[in-house]
Design a protein around this motif. Structure first.
Motif, PDB file in Angstrom:
ATOM      1  N   UNK A   1       0.989  -0.800   0.464  1.00 37.25           N
ATOM      2  CA  UNK A   1       0.168  -0.048   0.119  1.00 37.25           C
ATOM      3  C   UNK A   1       0.874   1.065  -0.188  1.00 37.25           C
ATOM      4  N   UNK A   2       0.294   2.192  -0.881  1.00 36.34           N
ATOM      5  CA  UNK A   2       0.705   4.031  -0.681  1.00 36.34           C
ATOM      6  C   UNK A   2       0.970   4.354   0.736  1.00 36.34           C
ATOM      7  N   UNK A   3      -0.205   4.497   1.443  1.00 34.55           N
ATOM      8  CA  UNK A   3      -0.284   4.483   2.906  1.00 34.55           C
ATOM      9  C   UNK A   3      -1.320   3.759   3.355  1.00 34.55           C
ATOM     10  N   UNK A   4      -1.568   3.841   5.069  1.00 33.96           N
ATOM     11  CA  UNK A   4      -2.644   3.549   5.868  1.00 33.96           C
ATOM     12  C   UNK A   4      -3.626   4.225   6.433  1.00 33.96           C
ATOM     13  N   UNK A   5      -4.798   4.873   5.946  1.00 28.43           N
ATOM     14  CA  UNK A   5      -5.592   5.984   6.609  1.00 28.43           C
ATOM     15  C   UNK A   5      -5.915   5.864   7.947  1.00 28.43           C
ATOM     16  N   UNK A   6      -5.645   5.773   9.098  1.00 29.81           N
ATOM     17  CA  UNK A   6      -6.942   5.962  10.132  1.00 29.81           C
ATOM     18  C   UNK A   6      -7.432   6.657  10.149  1.00 29.81           C
ATOM     19  N   UNK A   7      -8.654   6.312  10.022  1.00 35.88           N
ATOM     20  CA  UNK A   7     -10.432   7.670   9.986  1.00 35.88           C
ATOM     21  C   UNK A   7     -11.164   6.585  10.938  1.00 35.88           C
ATOM     22  N   UNK A   8     -11.854   7.539  10.977  1.00 36.60           N
ATOM     23  CA  UNK A   8     -13.280   7.556  11.929  1.00 36.60           C
ATOM     24  C   UNK A   8     -14.784   7.906  11.375  1.00 36.60           C
ATOM     25  N   UNK A   9     -15.299   6.749  11.313  1.00 41.28           N
ATOM     26  CA  UNK A   9     -16.501   6.925  10.625  1.00 41.28           C
ATOM     27  C   UNK A   9     -15.991   7.665   8.683  1.00 41.28           C
ATOM     28  N   UNK A  10     -15.002   6.923   8.224  1.00 42.36           N
ATOM     29  CA  UNK A  10     -14.563   7.879   6.553  1.00 42.36           C
ATOM     30  C   UNK A  10     -14.007   8.882   7.222  1.00 42.36           C
ATOM     31  N   UNK A  11     -13.501   9.041   8.219  1.00 43.47           N
ATOM     32  CA  UNK A  11     -13.141  10.944   8.530  1.00 43.47           C
ATOM     33  C   UNK A  11     -11.709  10.358   8.133  1.00 43.47           C
ATOM     34  N   UNK A  12     -10.418  11.240   7.571  1.00 46.12           N
ATOM     35  CA  UNK A  12      -9.137  10.301   7.992  1.00 46.12           C
ATOM     36  C   UNK A  12      -8.491  11.074   9.106  1.00 46.12           C
TER      37      UNK A  12
ATOM     38  N   UNK B   1      -2.640  10.653  23.189  1.00 45.33           N
ATOM     39  CA  UNK B   1      -3.418  11.936  22.625  1.00 45.33           C
ATOM     40  C   UNK B   1      -3.621  11.427  21.168  1.00 45.33           C
ATOM     41  N   UNK B   2      -2.824  10.559  19.856  1.00 45.46           N
ATOM     42  CA  UNK B   2      -3.421   9.966  19.291  1.00 45.46           C
ATOM     43  C   UNK B   2      -4.225   8.942  19.140  1.00 45.46           C
ATOM     44  N   UNK B   3      -4.404   8.036  20.020  1.00 47.56           N
ATOM     45  CA  UNK B   3      -6.311   7.421  20.066  1.00 47.56           C
ATOM     46  C   UNK B   3      -7.102   8.482  20.610  1.00 47.56           C
ATOM     47  N   UNK B   4      -7.652   9.661  21.094  1.00 50.41           N
ATOM     48  CA  UNK B   4      -7.903   9.963  20.907  1.00 50.41           C
ATOM     49  C   UNK B   4      -8.018  11.579  20.594  1.00 50.41           C
ATOM     50  N   UNK B   5      -7.301  11.404  19.404  1.00 49.80           N
ATOM     51  CA  UNK B   5      -7.805  13.151  18.087  1.00 49.80           C
ATOM     52  C   UNK B   5      -8.349  11.572  17.324  1.00 49.80           C
TER      53      UNK B   5
ATOM     54  N   UNK C   1     -12.585  10.984  20.983  1.00 52.70           N
ATOM     55  CA  UNK C   1     -13.246  12.328  21.340  1.00 52.70           C
ATOM     56  C   UNK C   1     -14.370  11.950  20.730  1.00 52.70           C
ATOM     57  N   UNK C   2     -14.542  11.466  19.266  1.00 46.52           N
ATOM     58  CA  UNK C   2     -16.106  10.821  18.486  1.00 46.52           C
ATOM     59  C   UNK C   2     -16.363  10.364  18.806  1.00 46.52           C
ATOM     60  N   UNK C   3     -15.853   8.822  19.650  1.00 47.21           N
ATOM     61  CA  UNK C   3     -16.983   7.920  20.349  1.00 47.21           C
ATOM     62  C   UNK C   3     -17.095   8.341  21.512  1.00 47.21           C
TER      63      UNK C   3
END
Length: 187
Positions: free
Chosen positions: A82-93, A154-158, A162-164
């Motif tokens: 893969x070129x990159x792996x996007x970490x997203x929540x509800x399809x928002x990168x 902080x990474x998990x929160x962002x 926070x959204x959950x």
């Protein structure tokens, strides 16, 4: 004119066919390890990027559970490119990880110290705009570990926490009664 139209259709069709759905892989990962229950994610490729999207989490699920699922997906897909792996929540990168790092994490899953992987993970990420998401800390071991673990939290929160939390609070608020009995009926 006809040749360019045909070329456009062929390019568009090849782009569509290159998209892969890895949902079966992630469902198998969740089913095969009882610790992964309560984690709902989607996993699919778009162009040559892999999208690892957190959808919802049960109340008993923590950040280490989500990261375990992420690492197990890297282990299963270690031979993919893969070129990159996007970490997203509800399809928002929220973050992007180079595909080479994801593949390396998968290949080293059985041999690398997981705490090292956790500590150094945030410094490998970039924000959606391409800038580094977290700095690479330098100093003594305890100094580095302290800041790396703070970055991991902080990474998990962002990324999704926070959204959950907002979604859970909205769900509680929706269930809260809006109309109350008059005092005369209660007392």
């Amino acid at each position: 004119m006809k040749a360019t139209s045909i070329a456009f259709v062929l390019i568009a069709a090849s782009g569509i066919s290159s998209a892969k759905n890895y949902q079966g892989v992630i469902e198998d990962i969740i089913k095969s390890d009882s610790r992964n229950q309560g984690v709902e994610v989607t996993l699919e490729s778009k162009r040559n990027d892999l999208w690892f999207c957190v959808k919802s989490l049960e109340d008993f699920v923590g950040p280490m559970d989500v990261f375990r699922v992420f690492l197990q997906s890297a282990g299963r897909l270690k031979e993919e490119s893969f070129d990159s792996v996007k970490l997203c929540y509800e399809n928002a990168e929220k973050f992007s990880l180079p595909g080479s790092q994801y593949s390396m994490m998968g290949k080293q899953l059985e041999t690398q110290n997981v705490m090292y992987t956790i500590r150094t993970f945030p410094e490998k990420l970039s924000s959606p705009n391409g800038t580094p998401a977290f700095e690479k800390h330098r100093g003594g071991v305890l100094y580095e570990m302290k800041w790396q673990m703070r970055d991991f939290q902080s990474m998990n929160e962002q990324w999704y926490l926070a959204d959950v939390i907002v979604a859970r609070e909205a769900k509680k608020e929706a269930m809260r009664p809006k109309v109350f009995a008059p005092d005369e009926e209660v007392f």
